[in-house]
Design a protein around this motif. Structure first.
Motif, PDB file in Angstrom:
ATOM      1  N   LEU A 209       0.702  -1.210   0.006  1.00 44.50           N
ATOM      2  CA  LEU A 209      -0.016  -0.025   0.006  1.00 44.50           C
ATOM      3  C   LEU A 209       0.801   1.166   0.059  1.00 44.50           C
ATOM      4  CD1 LEU A 209      -2.929  -1.087   2.695  1.00 44.50           C
ATOM      5  CD2 LEU A 209      -3.260  -0.611   0.134  1.00 44.50           C
ATOM      6  N   SER A 210       2.018   1.035   0.735  1.00 47.24           N
ATOM      7  CA  SER A 210       3.036   2.319   0.745  1.00 47.24           C
ATOM      8  C   SER A 210       3.334   2.677  -0.564  1.00 47.24           C
ATOM      9  CB  SER A 210       4.158   2.096   1.672  1.00 47.24           C
ATOM     10  OG  SER A 210       5.118   3.241   1.570  1.00 47.24           O
ATOM     11  N   GLY A 211       3.774   1.525  -1.232  1.00 45.99           N
ATOM     12  CA  GLY A 211       4.128   1.768  -2.818  1.00 45.99           C
ATOM     13  C   GLY A 211       3.356   2.331  -3.630  1.00 45.99           C
ATOM     14  N   LEU A 212       2.101   1.627  -3.508  1.00 48.70           N
ATOM     15  CA  LEU A 212       0.946   2.017  -4.351  1.00 48.70           C
ATOM     16  C   LEU A 212       0.488   3.631  -4.224  1.00 48.70           C
ATOM     17  CD1 LEU A 212      -1.068   0.977  -6.577  1.00 48.70           C
ATOM     18  CD2 LEU A 212      -2.531   0.203  -4.593  1.00 48.70           C
ATOM     19  N   LEU A 213       0.224   3.936  -2.933  1.00 45.96           N
ATOM     20  CA  LEU A 213       0.058   5.495  -2.810  1.00 45.96           C
ATOM     21  C   LEU A 213       1.078   6.249  -3.205  1.00 45.96           C
ATOM     22  CD1 LEU A 213      -1.491   4.893   1.059  1.00 45.96           C
ATOM     23  CD2 LEU A 213      -2.790   5.546  -1.239  1.00 45.96           C
ATOM     24  N   GLY A 214       2.213   5.862  -2.972  1.00 41.92           N
ATOM     25  CA  GLY A 214       3.595   6.737  -3.713  1.00 41.92           C
ATOM     26  C   GLY A 214       3.425   6.920  -5.037  1.00 41.92           C
ATOM     27  N   PHE A 215       3.305   5.715  -5.606  1.00 40.02           N
ATOM     28  CA  PHE A 215       3.176   5.825  -7.089  1.00 40.02           C
ATOM     29  C   PHE A 215       1.920   6.591  -7.545  1.00 40.02           C
ATOM     30  CE2 PHE A 215       1.899   3.798 -11.230  1.00 40.02           C
ATOM     31  CZ  PHE A 215       3.013   4.177 -11.941  1.00 40.02           C
ATOM     32  N   CYS A 216       0.828   6.512  -6.992  1.00 41.30           N
ATOM     33  CA  CYS A 216      -0.115   7.358  -7.191  1.00 41.30           C
ATOM     34  C   CYS A 216       0.201   8.818  -6.959  1.00 41.30           C
ATOM     35  CB  CYS A 216      -1.518   7.026  -6.420  1.00 41.30           C
ATOM     36  SG  CYS A 216      -2.357   5.505  -6.747  1.00 41.30           S
ATOM     37  N   SER A 217       0.954   9.142  -6.212  1.00 38.14           N
ATOM     38  CA  SER A 217       1.279  10.538  -5.680  1.00 38.14           C
ATOM     39  C   SER A 217       2.093  11.306  -6.909  1.00 38.14           C
ATOM     40  CB  SER A 217       2.043  10.835  -4.401  1.00 38.14           C
ATOM     41  OG  SER A 217       3.351  10.187  -4.777  1.00 38.14           O
ATOM     42  N   GLU A 218       2.786  10.370  -7.660  1.00 41.25           N
ATOM     43  CA  GLU A 218       3.751  10.570  -8.720  1.00 41.25           C
ATOM     44  C   GLU A 218       2.534  11.047  -9.983  1.00 41.25           C
ATOM     45  OE1 GLU A 218       7.062  11.510  -8.488  1.00 41.25           O
ATOM     46  OE2 GLU A 218       6.348  11.096  -6.664  1.00 41.25           O
ATOM     47  N   ARG A 219       1.625  10.301 -10.044  1.00 35.43           N
ATOM     48  CA  ARG A 219       0.755  10.356 -11.136  1.00 35.43           C
ATOM     49  C   ARG A 219      -0.020  11.631 -10.796  1.00 35.43           C
ATOM     50  NH1 ARG A 219       3.706   7.090 -11.289  1.00 35.43           N
ATOM     51  NH2 ARG A 219       4.537   8.593 -12.721  1.00 35.43           N
ATOM     52  N   VAL A 220      -0.532  11.948  -9.473  1.00 31.03           N
ATOM     53  CA  VAL A 220      -0.977  13.329  -9.321  1.00 31.03           C
ATOM     54  C   VAL A 220      -0.100  14.678  -9.674  1.00 31.03           C
ATOM     55  CG1 VAL A 220      -2.042  14.437  -7.489  1.00 31.03           C
ATOM     56  CG2 VAL A 220      -2.633  12.275  -7.818  1.00 31.03           C
ATOM     57  N   ARG A 221       0.906  14.405  -9.225  1.00 29.91           N
ATOM     58  CA  ARG A 221       2.146  15.559  -9.279  1.00 29.91           C
ATOM     59  C   ARG A 221       2.504  15.661 -10.703  1.00 29.91           C
ATOM     60  NH1 ARG A 221       6.177  17.196  -5.812  1.00 29.91           N
ATOM     61  NH2 ARG A 221       5.703  15.338  -4.437  1.00 29.91           N
ATOM     62  N   GLU A 222       2.437  15.021 -11.813  1.00 25.98           N
ATOM     63  CA  GLU A 222       2.585  15.033 -13.033  1.00 25.98           C
ATOM     64  C   GLU A 222       1.378  15.512 -13.779  1.00 25.98           C
ATOM     65  OE1 GLU A 222       4.333  11.804 -15.013  1.00 25.98           O
ATOM     66  OE2 GLU A 222       2.567  10.553 -14.768  1.00 25.98           O
ATOM     67  N   SER A 223       0.364  15.721 -13.468  1.00 25.06           N
ATOM     68  CA  SER A 223      -1.015  15.943 -14.231  1.00 25.06           C
ATOM     69  C   SER A 223      -0.764  17.123 -14.247  1.00 25.06           C
ATOM     70  CB  SER A 223      -2.190  15.414 -13.395  1.00 25.06           C
ATOM     71  OG  SER A 223      -3.382  15.961 -13.865  1.00 25.06           O
ATOM     72  N   ASP A 224      -1.203  17.605 -15.641  1.00 22.97           N
ATOM     73  CA  ASP A 224      -1.354  18.980 -16.300  1.00 22.97           C
ATOM     74  C   ASP A 224      -2.902  19.322 -16.329  1.00 22.97           C
ATOM     75  OD1 ASP A 224      -1.799  17.249 -18.210  1.00 22.97           O
ATOM     76  OD2 ASP A 224      -0.514  18.387 -19.798  1.00 22.97           O
ATOM     77  N   ARG A 225      -3.721  18.664 -15.851  1.00 25.83           N
ATOM     78  CA  ARG A 225      -5.256  18.751 -15.868  1.00 25.83           C
ATOM     79  C   ARG A 225      -5.651  19.426 -14.540  1.00 25.83           C
ATOM     80  NH1 ARG A 225      -4.212  13.581 -17.686  1.00 25.83           N
ATOM     81  NH2 ARG A 225      -4.720  13.350 -20.002  1.00 25.83           N
ATOM     82  N   ARG A 226      -6.416  20.336 -14.710  1.00 22.59           N
ATOM     83  CA  ARG A 226      -7.398  20.696 -13.408  1.00 22.59           C
ATOM     84  C   ARG A 226      -7.846  19.524 -12.542  1.00 22.59           C
ATOM     85  NH1 ARG A 226      -8.764  25.819 -11.807  1.00 22.59           N
ATOM     86  NH2 ARG A 226      -8.350  26.529 -14.039  1.00 22.59           N
ATOM     87  N   ARG A 227      -8.317  18.635 -13.228  1.00 23.41           N
ATOM     88  CA  ARG A 227      -8.670  17.202 -12.685  1.00 23.41           C
ATOM     89  C   ARG A 227      -7.620  16.243 -12.926  1.00 23.41           C
ATOM     90  NH1 ARG A 227     -14.796  17.169 -15.549  1.00 23.41           N
ATOM     91  NH2 ARG A 227     -15.338  19.287 -14.503  1.00 23.41           N
ATOM     92  N   PRO A 228      -6.689  15.999 -11.887  1.00 28.20           N
ATOM     93  CA  PRO A 228      -5.656  14.746 -11.989  1.00 28.20           C
ATOM     94  C   PRO A 228      -6.336  13.627 -12.113  1.00 28.20           C
ATOM     95  CG  PRO A 228      -5.532  16.393 -10.096  1.00 28.20           C
ATOM     96  CD  PRO A 228      -6.861  16.668 -10.680  1.00 28.20           C
ATOM     97  N   LYS A 229      -5.744  12.838 -13.036  1.00 29.99           N
ATOM     98  CA  LYS A 229      -5.945  11.503 -13.325  1.00 29.99           C
ATOM     99  C   LYS A 229      -4.842  10.527 -13.066  1.00 29.99           C
ATOM    100  CE  LYS A 229      -9.700  12.836 -15.728  1.00 29.99           C
ATOM    101  NZ  LYS A 229     -11.222  12.223 -15.721  1.00 29.99           N
ATOM    102  N   ILE A 230      -5.144   9.167 -12.807  1.00 30.23           N
ATOM    103  CA  ILE A 230      -4.503   8.073 -12.339  1.00 30.23           C
ATOM    104  C   ILE A 230      -4.864   7.011 -13.357  1.00 30.23           C
ATOM    105  CG2 ILE A 230      -3.527   6.257 -10.892  1.00 30.23           C
ATOM    106  CD1 ILE A 230      -4.163   8.409  -8.714  1.00 30.23           C
ATOM    107  N   PHE A 231      -4.069   6.840 -14.300  1.00 28.15           N
ATOM    108  CA  PHE A 231      -4.569   5.817 -15.356  1.00 28.15           C
ATOM    109  C   PHE A 231      -5.816   6.000 -16.126  1.00 28.15           C
ATOM    110  CE2 PHE A 231      -1.496   3.155 -12.661  1.00 28.15           C
ATOM    111  CZ  PHE A 231      -0.400   3.365 -13.675  1.00 28.15           C
ATOM    112  N   GLY A 232      -6.084   7.327 -16.373  1.00 29.61           N
ATOM    113  CA  GLY A 232      -7.225   7.659 -16.822  1.00 29.61           C
ATOM    114  C   GLY A 232      -8.591   7.892 -15.751  1.00 29.61           C
ATOM    115  N   LEU A 233      -8.185   7.415 -14.637  1.00 27.27           N
ATOM    116  CA  LEU A 233      -9.294   7.243 -13.733  1.00 27.27           C
ATOM    117  C   LEU A 233      -9.313   8.596 -12.765  1.00 27.27           C
ATOM    118  CD1 LEU A 233      -9.392   3.564 -12.463  1.00 27.27           C
ATOM    119  CD2 LEU A 233     -10.745   4.797 -14.027  1.00 27.27           C
TER     120      LEU A 233
END
Length: 323
Positions: free
Chosen positions: A167-191
């Protein structure tokens, strides 16, 4: 291992547990990010740069991942030492959780709206370690006489423990997807990022509750407070799942306060476990043996880490109900 080395290792584990409790409390205080709360019937403000909001949410998720990693590091240090590191692979969660903790600290202090390749790699390594560790623990229980019976589930390798580093790794990986999002609505693998993280944190709360319930059943719930970590977190999980699938509304306020309650519960659990250690024969005077016998001091802050992730998810949905 020499007696001096034994004492040094246990002092380190005890200090890590104490530091973990303090760090979790500070993290809980830092989790209340100054976001603009939308008034009833009024759309959220759009005057802040969307990337700044994404970075803030990503740093919160880094903090949550780090809390889980710290819990795993301290807990596996004690538990695997108790097992005399019979299998050299038992050093793996110590190394990986330490790397994950350092990575999360780096991410928490990083203000850049860019994913970091090294952080991504370590977070994925942590997730893979959790999966492999779960397989090792299942094998450890299954090979004992009687297989998957209550006795072996109580006293064998804890099946749910490696999932914390996953879970630690999964949440950390999600944090990087949120950080790099250039949209007003951050996405994680399209979700939608907020709803995805809320679902992950809710599922994590249910799994952690199952592990706590099994070990507290072993203790026969002799203290009424032992029912707290098997009653409050499932309610929090249900609230997060509802938030993940519903619309922004009044229930989010209740969910936010419930996550704060779980954050405090995880920190308070360290105190209760310390009291449990003191009730063993010899109390803290015999700390070198009683810390090994439990209850495990670093385990309760796992709830704190997941609650912090839930708060981050709710923050994303507060900024945009469709996030």
């Amino acid at each position: 291992m020499s007696r001096a080395a034994e004492r040094n290792l246990l002092v380190l584990a005890s200090a890590a547990a104490s530091g973990l409790a303090l760090a979790s409390l500070l993290a809980a205080n830092g989790a209340t990010v100054h976001r603009t709360r939308p008034r009833r019937g009024v759309a959220p403000r759009r005057d802040r740069h969307p990337r700044a909001e994404a970075v803030t949410a990503a740093r919160e998720l880094n903090r949550a991942a780090g809390t889980l990693a710290a819990s795993v590091f301290a807990d596996s240090s004690v538990e695997h030492y108790r097992g005399s590191f019979k299998n050299k692979a038992m050093y793996t969660p110590l190394i990986v959780s330490a790397l994950t903790l350092a990575t999360s600290i780096h991410g928490t202090g990083d203000m850049r709206p860019l994913a970091h390749k090294a952080r991504d790699a370590i977070y994925l390594l942590a997730a893979a370690t959790g999966l492999v560790g779960t397989g090792f623990h299942l094998y450890n229980v299954g090979k004992k006489v009687g297989g998957f019976c209550w006795q072996n589930l109580f006293y064998g390798a804890p099946i749910g423990a490696p999932m914390a580093i996953l879970l630690s790794g999964l949440l950390g990986f999600c944090s990087e997807r949120v950080r790099e999002s250039d949209r007003r609505r951050p996405k994680i693998f399209g979700l939608p990022a907020g709803r995805t993280v809320a679902a992950v944190a809710g599922a994590g709360l249910l799994g952690t509750t199952g592990e706590a319930g099994l070990l507290h059943l072993r203790g026969a719930y002799h203290n009424p407070f032992m029912t707290v970590p098997v009653t409050l977190p499932p309610v929090g999980a249900a609230l997060l799942m509802s938030a993940a699938g519903g619309r922004y509304g009044r229930m989010h306020r209740l969910t936010r306060w419930w996550m704060r309650l779980l954050t405090v519960m995880g920190v308070a659990g360290v105190g209760f476990h310390a009291y449990g250690v003191s009730r063993n024969m010899g109390g803290w005077r015999n700390w070198s043996q009683n810390i090994l016998n439990g209850p495990p001091l670093p385990a309760p802050p796992s709830f704190t880490g997941l609650a912090l992730a839930g708060l981050s998810a709710l923050g994303l949905m507060r900024e945009d109900p469709d996030a």
